[in-house]
Design a protein around this motif. Structure first.
Motif, mmCIF file in Angstrom:
data_model
loop_
_atom_site.group_PDB
_atom_site.id
_atom_site.type_symbol
_atom_site.label_atom_id
_atom_site.label_comp_id
_atom_site.label_asym_id
_atom_site.label_seq_id
_atom_site.Cartn_x
_atom_site.Cartn_y
_atom_site.Cartn_z
ATOM 1 N N TYR A 26 12.255 -0.839 2.546
ATOM 2 C CA TYR A 26 12.919 -1.355 1.351
ATOM 3 C C TYR A 26 12.064 -2.472 0.776
ATOM 4 C CZ TYR A 26 16.354 -3.480 -1.752
ATOM 5 O OH TYR A 26 16.991 -3.994 -2.858
ATOM 6 N N LYS A 27 11.597 -2.251 -0.463
ATOM 7 C CA LYS A 27 10.738 -3.214 -1.147
ATOM 8 C C LYS A 27 9.538 -3.613 -0.294
ATOM 9 C CE LYS A 27 14.187 -4.906 -4.365
ATOM 10 N NZ LYS A 27 14.871 -6.060 -4.985
ATOM 11 N N GLY A 28 8.942 -2.580 0.318
ATOM 12 C CA GLY A 28 7.709 -2.778 1.056
ATOM 13 C C GLY A 28 7.863 -3.241 2.487
ATOM 14 N N GLN A 29 9.083 -3.502 2.939
ATOM 15 C CA GLN A 29 9.303 -3.972 4.301
ATOM 16 C C GLN A 29 9.986 -2.878 5.117
ATOM 17 O OE1 GLN A 29 10.974 -7.882 4.660
ATOM 18 N NE2 GLN A 29 11.505 -7.649 6.820
ATOM 19 N N THR A 30 9.591 -2.752 6.377
ATOM 20 C CA THR A 30 10.167 -1.756 7.265
ATOM 21 C C THR A 30 11.272 -2.373 8.111
ATOM 22 O OG1 THR A 30 8.092 -0.505 7.376
ATOM 23 C CG2 THR A 30 9.690 -0.138 9.145
ATOM 24 N N TYR A 31 12.388 -1.662 8.203
ATOM 25 C CA TYR A 31 13.538 -2.103 9.004
ATOM 26 C C TYR A 31 13.877 -1.012 10.011
ATOM 27 C CZ TYR A 31 14.265 -5.506 5.240
ATOM 28 O OH TYR A 31 14.114 -6.516 4.318
ATOM 29 N N HIS A 32 14.307 -1.410 11.195
ATOM 30 C CA HIS A 32 14.729 -0.469 12.232
ATOM 31 C C HIS A 32 16.255 -0.524 12.337
ATOM 32 C CE1 HIS A 32 10.630 0.315 13.753
ATOM 33 N NE2 HIS A 32 10.406 -0.932 13.343
ATOM 34 N N LEU A 33 16.882 0.641 12.243
ATOM 35 C CA LEU A 33 18.343 0.720 12.256
ATOM 36 C C LEU A 33 18.754 1.991 12.980
ATOM 37 C CD1 LEU A 33 20.964 -0.633 11.302
ATOM 38 C CD2 LEU A 33 20.739 0.600 9.142
ATOM 39 N N GLY A 34 19.570 1.841 14.018
ATOM 40 C CA GLY A 34 19.973 2.973 14.840
ATOM 41 C C GLY A 34 21.006 3.858 14.168
ATOM 42 N N GLN A 35 21.269 4.984 14.792
ATOM 43 C CA GLN A 35 22.209 5.975 14.268
ATOM 44 C C GLN A 35 23.552 5.336 13.925
ATOM 45 O OE1 GLN A 35 23.292 9.104 17.016
ATOM 46 N NE2 GLN A 35 23.647 10.550 15.341
ATOM 47 N N HIS A 36 24.062 5.663 12.745
ATOM 48 C CA HIS A 36 25.377 5.248 12.249
ATOM 49 C C HIS A 36 25.494 3.744 11.956
ATOM 50 C CE1 HIS A 36 26.757 9.257 12.735
ATOM 51 N NE2 HIS A 36 26.985 9.213 14.037
ATOM 52 N N GLY A 37 24.409 2.991 12.079
ATOM 53 C CA GLY A 37 24.459 1.587 11.697
ATOM 54 C C GLY A 37 25.037 0.682 12.767
ATOM 55 N N PHE A 38 25.338 -0.565 12.355
ATOM 56 C CA PHE A 38 25.719 -1.603 13.322
ATOM 57 C C PHE A 38 27.201 -1.951 13.337
ATOM 58 C CE2 PHE A 38 23.798 -3.647 9.490
ATOM 59 C CZ PHE A 38 24.944 -4.199 8.937
ATOM 60 N N ALA A 39 27.993 -1.492 12.393
ATOM 61 C CA ALA A 39 29.400 -1.921 12.334
ATOM 62 C C ALA A 39 30.150 -1.534 13.599
ATOM 63 C CB ALA A 39 30.089 -1.326 11.110
ATOM 64 N N ARG A 40 29.859 -0.372 14.150
ATOM 65 C CA ARG A 40 30.613 0.115 15.316
ATOM 66 C C ARG A 40 30.403 -0.760 16.549
ATOM 67 N NH1 ARG A 40 27.429 5.619 17.280
ATOM 68 N NH2 ARG A 40 25.341 4.714 17.472
#
Length: 300
Positions: free
Chosen positions: A63-77
């Motif tokens: 996003y806007k040139g930056q890489t982010y790591h995010l697991g399946q289904h996100g973090f809310a759970r």
């Protein structure tokens, strides 16, 4: 901590961890409708999916040139929510962005999950408020796991799914947790879908709903047990159970978001199926579930 909402028909227990339902029981029979999170099979009950639904390719995005790591289904759970409101038949949980969420998701937000009881109907409502000064991009969805009451000679194969309206729908297969986009097909969802372990050998069944009101019912002709999930304008629905390790449960999952397509370029702004919310605006969505035990009189 667990919280309870109840009336004279059903009792619902919900944890502030993940704002996740732990139990839904009939007030008449004590029957447990919810899968009880056996960690040897699938260790969750009904996780909330946010800010993505499904898996990202390589569990990352840019996003806007930056890489982010995010697991399946996100973090809310896996997040602790604050209880904002609690009455006998309603409860609202709140999650705000924080230092940890911003490491994997750069937006400022308020995310609310509301549960509301009306007779034997449980509403699950989502509210997302964009507190950033830029357009927020997100997915959200439910992942409710239902017990299958296999008893008195009834087996898993005696249950089936019935979808309304009775029309064909586009089915999108998964391959290596991504949408196998070129092999989507028109599925015969205008007839019953029989339940079996093998139904999920290729992962979840995913259908495009195009935002119309749909009802997905889990039923058997052997007694009056049935569960109706009203998707209320969700663009997608997933139906899933663990495979090859199996048990007597199934998930029905209304989604406002979806896994990455196999041709995704990894840029969040290009991701298929996401919601785009202007600064200061609110997004609302949700679904409803009606619960009918096998001792209830037959009704729709």
């Amino acid at each position: 901590m667990n919280y309870t909402i109840e009336n004279n028909m059903i009792k619902v227990v919900i944890s502030d961890h993940g704002a996740e339902i732990q139990s839904v029981k009939s007030a008449h029979t004590g029957e447990e409708f919810m899968w009880q999170a056996d960690p040897k099979i699938w260790g969750r009950h009904a996780p909330i999916l946010f800010p993505i639904v499904g898996r990202l390719k390589n569990d990352e995005y840019t996003y806007k040139g930056q890489t982010y790591h995010l697991g399946q289904h996100g973090f809310a759970r896996d997040s602790n929510f604050k209880v904002e409101h609690h009455s006998q038949e309603s409860i609202t949980f709140l999650l705000k962005d924080n230092e940890e969420t911003r490491k994997v998701y750069p937006f400022k937000f308020e995310f609310r999950v509301n549960y509301n009881l009306m007779n034997n109907l449980l509403e699950e409502n989502f509210s997302v408020v964009n507190k950033s000064d830029e357009t927020m991009i997100f997915g959200v969805g439910g992942h409710t796991g239902f017990n299958l009451p296999v008893k008195d000679g009834i087996t898993k194969k005696d249950f089936y799914f019935d979808m309304h309206p009775s029309v064909a729908r586009v089915k999108v297969p998964l391959k290596n947790a991504s949408l196998d986009w070129n092999n989507r097909s028109l599925a015969s969802t205008d007839s019953f879908i029989g339940l079996s372990d093998e139904l999920f050998k290729d992962d979840a069944l995913i259908y495009e709903l195009h935002g119309h009101d749909n009802k997905v019912s889990l039923r058997t002709d052997k007694n009056n047990f049935h569960i109706n999930v009203w998707t209320r304008n969700a663009p997608f629905v997933g139906i899933w159970s663990q495979y090859p390790q199996t048990a007597n449960y199934v998930c029905i999952e209304p989604w406002w978001g979806i896994a990455d397509r196999d041709d995704a370029d990894g840029d969040l702004e290009h991701k298929y199926g996401m919601n785009h919310l202007a600064p200061g605006k609110e997004f609302q969505a949700g679904f409803s579930i009606t619960y009918h035990s096998d001792a209830d009189p037959d009704e729709n």
